[in-house]
Design an enzyme around this catalytic site. Structure first.
Site, PDB file in Angstrom:
ATOM      1  N   GLU A   4       1.359   1.912  -3.560  1.00  0.00           N
ATOM      2  CA  GLU A   4       0.105   2.398  -4.135  1.00  0.00           C
ATOM      3  C   GLU A   4      -0.115   3.870  -3.789  1.00  0.00           C
ATOM      4  OE1 GLU A   4      -2.881  -1.348  -4.319  1.00  0.00           O
ATOM      5  OE2 GLU A   4      -2.133  -0.883  -2.311  1.00  0.00           O
ATOM      6  N   GLY A  59       0.800  -1.221   0.000  1.00  0.00           N
ATOM      7  CA  GLY A  59       0.000   0.000   0.000  1.00  0.00           C
ATOM      8  C   GLY A  59       0.825   1.260   0.000  1.00  0.00           C
ATOM      9  N   GLU A  78       2.130  -8.668  -1.514  1.00  0.00           N
ATOM     10  CA  GLU A  78       0.814  -9.222  -1.202  1.00  0.00           C
ATOM     11  C   GLU A  78       0.709 -10.711  -1.549  1.00  0.00           C
ATOM     12  OE1 GLU A  78       0.195  -4.805  -1.648  1.00  0.00           O
ATOM     13  OE2 GLU A  78       1.367  -6.354  -2.669  1.00  0.00           O
TER      14      GLU A  78
END
Length: 265
Positions: A115, A112, A135
């Site tokens: 991201e 994240g 992930e």
């Protein structure tokens, strides 16, 4: 350092927004997302450019896995109705909101965190930064917009490699794969990001908005539709400041452009 999950400081036209869970490598949970949303919206109202950075030794190690485990184990309450993913909402405010953002990256920029970084318009990394999408090794999948945002930056083959194998990219490799545009010595990312933000703030707000909102949308269109949108944009009314800046250039009062590395007297 503040006890707030996300710090906020206004430095002239630049808003400095810092993830502030250094003991958790700035991992993102729902409370962090809510605090980040408040900071980003505030920056859009009172600043011309935003800078994202992380306190401590890392930019962001991604999703808070304790929170993810609670959801996976069915221990977290489920909302009664489906709604937009909170990360998607906040990251889109950064990517397609009223002001540009520069991300200063160091240490872990993974999951994240990557991201979030790719929601910014310009990314600066110091030599300690490394990038990854772990992930797949955690039994989960990207959920913060990475399938769209990260993939458009690095392409499918690079993203698939990072997710399937757990490969980590160095700062230099991140520059090669277009994750970052600038690599600086360790400890210098925030200073470089602030320098770039101050430079961007000298543009007109209208121009910055068109660059950050029109360009990505035109990129999603067909060739003909893209040119048509460019035509519509170029014929829209301009702010009075635009005419003054053009007049400065025509009359020789504007600062001249120089090639990189040119020595000025």
């Amino acid at each position: 350092m503040s006890d707030e999950l996300v710090t906020y400081e206004l430095d002239g036209p630049v808003a400095l927004i810092g993830l502030n869970r250094p003991d958790k490598r700035n991992a993102i949970n729902e409370d962090v997302v809510c605090a980040l949303r408040d900071a980003v919206i505030r920056a859009g109202e009172e600043a011309d450019v935003g800078v994202l950075f992380g306190h401590g030794s890392n930019f962001c190690a991604g999703l808070d896995l304790k929170e993810a485990l609670a959801r996976a184990a069915g221990e977290a309450p489920r909302p009664r109705k489906r709604r937009r993913h909170s990360w998607h909402e906040v990251f889109d405010i950064i990517a397609r909101g009223p002001i540009p953002f520069v991300a200063a990256l160091h240490g872990a920029v993974v999951g994240g965190g990557l991201e979030l970084a790719t929601a910014a318009h310009i990314r600066v990394a110091d030599e300690s930064a490394f990038f990854g999408l772990p992930e797949g090794q955690r039994g989960i999948f990207v959920g913060g917009g990475g399938t769209v945002r990260v993939q458009r930056v690095v392409g499918y083959t690079v993203m698939a490699d990072m997710m399937l194998t757990g490969r980590l990219l160095t700062a230099t490799e991140g520059e090669r794969e277009h994750i970052v545009r600038y690599v600086v010595p360790t400890g210098d990312a925030l200073d470089k990001a602030r320098e770039l933000a101050a430079k961007i703030a000298r543009n007109t707000p209208d121009t910055n908005w068109r660059i950050t909102n029109l360009l990505p949308r035109i990129n999603d269109l067909s060739h003909d539709d893209g040119l048509f949108m460019e035509y519509l944009n170029s014929n829209m009314a301009r702010a009075p400041e635009t005419a003054e800046r053009l007049r400065e250039f025509v009359e020789g009062r504007a600062k001249p452009l120089v090639a990189p590395g040119t020595q000025l007297d």
